[in-house]
Design a protein around this motif. Sequence first.
Motif: not given
Length: 569
Positions: A368-377, A499-502, A506-508
Amino acid sequence: MKKAVTSLLVCILALFMSLQVMAQPTLHYQGGDTDFLLSGSTGTERGGQIVTIKVTDTATVPNVLFMRQIQTDASGSYQFNFSWDNGFGDGVVTVSENNVLKTPVTIYKSTEAEVTAALNLLNGATSITEIIADATADPADADALSAMKTLQINPVEFKEKNQKSGLLSAFLDGHQYTTINDFMADYMVAMLLANCEAATSSDELLEIMKEAERAKHTWYEAKHQPYVDYTKLKAGDTFRAYTDVEKTTVLASVFGKCFTSFGAFYDAIYSSVVIREYNKYYNYSERYNVVANYNDFLNLPLDTYDDLTKYEDFKEEVFSVAYSDIDTLKSTCDSVYTSYANGLRDDEDDDDDDDRGGHSTNITVNFGGGGGSGSSSKDEPKEDMPVKPAVTFTDLQNYQWAEEAILALASKGVIAGKSANAFAPGDSITRAEFVKILVGALAIPESSGEQYSDVPASHWAAPYVYAAVEAGIVNGISPSEFCPDKTITRQEMAAMCMRALAYKQVTLDSKKPIQFKDQAEIAGFAQEAVEKLSSAGIINGRGDGAFAPLANMTRAEGAKIVYSLLGRV
C-alpha cells in the motif's frame, strides 16, 4: 557548439585510427605446399572489398616474388594461403586493404633440410624453451638460430609471453612433431592463450579472439578437431551472435587468467554466457528452459530430474535462485535432487506459504502507500502480500534503507542478485536492466519491434524495451539507438518512473516541490518528474541538498524506487 563538434570529430578520427592499428593482418607459417596463411579484416562488414598481397625479397632493389588480389567475405574478413616458387630465404609481405597500406611483415621460407633439422631439434631431448634460451644466449649456436628462423619464432616475444606463468613452455614442451604444420598448430594455440593471459581489457581480448577466428583453417582444424566441435555448442552460437558490447561483458570475467588448454578457455567463456542468459530471467520455469537449451554444455541429468515425484517443487527450489557461476548451479542441482530423490522433502508443508528457498522466515510486505488515483491512501493500505524470498543476500549491511525493497522485489521475481547470496547493491544499473525491472514490476505486457538498431529482436532486452516504448515509458538516445548497455542516470530514471505512473493512470499528491541545490543541472525532460516524485517521497536526493541528476543510479536505488512505485499503483 562548433568547438564541441570539432572535438567530437577529433575523437572519432582517433578511434578510427586506433581501429586501423588493431586491424593489422597476421601471417602464420605452416610449411608444406602452401607455406603461409595470411588472415585479416578490413573492419568493415562488407563483402567484395579488395585486398592486395605482395611478397618481395630483401634485395637492395626488391624483386616481386608473388602478387595477388583477393576479396573479403561478407563479414569483411579475408584469408589466403600462399607460397613462392623461386627460391628460399627472407621475404617481405605487404598488404593493402581498400588502398590502405598495412605495416610490412618479414617472413622466411625454409629449405627442406632446414625444416628437417628444426624438427629433429624439437623432437630431441631439448625442449623448445631450451632451444630459445640457447638461441638467445649464444649467437654462435647455428642450429638453434636456424630452428627459430624456420619455425618463424621470435625468441624475445616468446620469452616475454612465457615469463608470466610459463604457459608457452607448458603447452609446447615434451611433444613429438612430424611436420611443421603439427608444431605451428600447437604454437598458434599456445600464443593465443598467452595473448589472452596478457590482455589488459576485455576489448583487447575480443580483438585477440577475432583474430583467432580469422586464422582457423584446414590444417589447424584437423589437429584441434575437439576444439572445433566444441565451438559448435549452443553457447558458442550465442556468444558469436552477441554484439561486441555484449561479448566484452562476457570476456570481462576471463581476461588476465591463465588457461593451459583451449577447452578450459572456452569453458570459462561459455560458463559466463550461460549464466548471463540464465540471470536475464526471474521466473524459475524460464530459467529452467535456459538450462535445458544449453544442456549440451552443462550436461545435467534433466531426464532424471523429470522422474522426481515433486518435479515442479524441485525446479522451483533450484531455479528460483540467481547464480554467479556454473559450478554453484550444478552443485545445487545435485544436492537438491539428492534430497528429493531420498524423500527428505516429503514431510514438508506444500501449501502456498512454504519456504522453498530454505529460509526459516517469511516476510510480509505491505504494497500500500497511497498517493494513487484516489482509490487508496497511506491510511488505507492495500491487502498485505506474503513474500517468500528465495535467497538471503549477505551484502545489504550498509543498505538497510533499501533492504525491504530488495527482498520484496526479489521474492516476486522482479529482480535477482548477481549470485546466490550477493545482490551488489552499490553497482550501477543499465538502461535495459532498469526497463526490465519496471516492465516486470508493473506487469506491462511484453512486446516486439525493431525500432532501435542496437536492440534487435534477438537482444535479451528487446521484449521489455519495446513494451516500455509501446507504453510510452522510454525513448531512445536517438531515433535509431536505445543504448541498452549504457548506465542509467538518476534523471533518466526519474523521467521513466513518471511516465510509468502516467501509463498506469496514477496521479501523485500535489505538494510543495523540493528545491535541490543542483536544480539547474537537471535536464528539461526530467525537471517535472524530479519535482513530483521527490515531493511524493518516491525519490530523494543524495545528501547535502543535491539530487545528482547525472550520477549513475545504483541497484539499491533502483529497487527502492520501483518498490515505492508499486505502493502507488
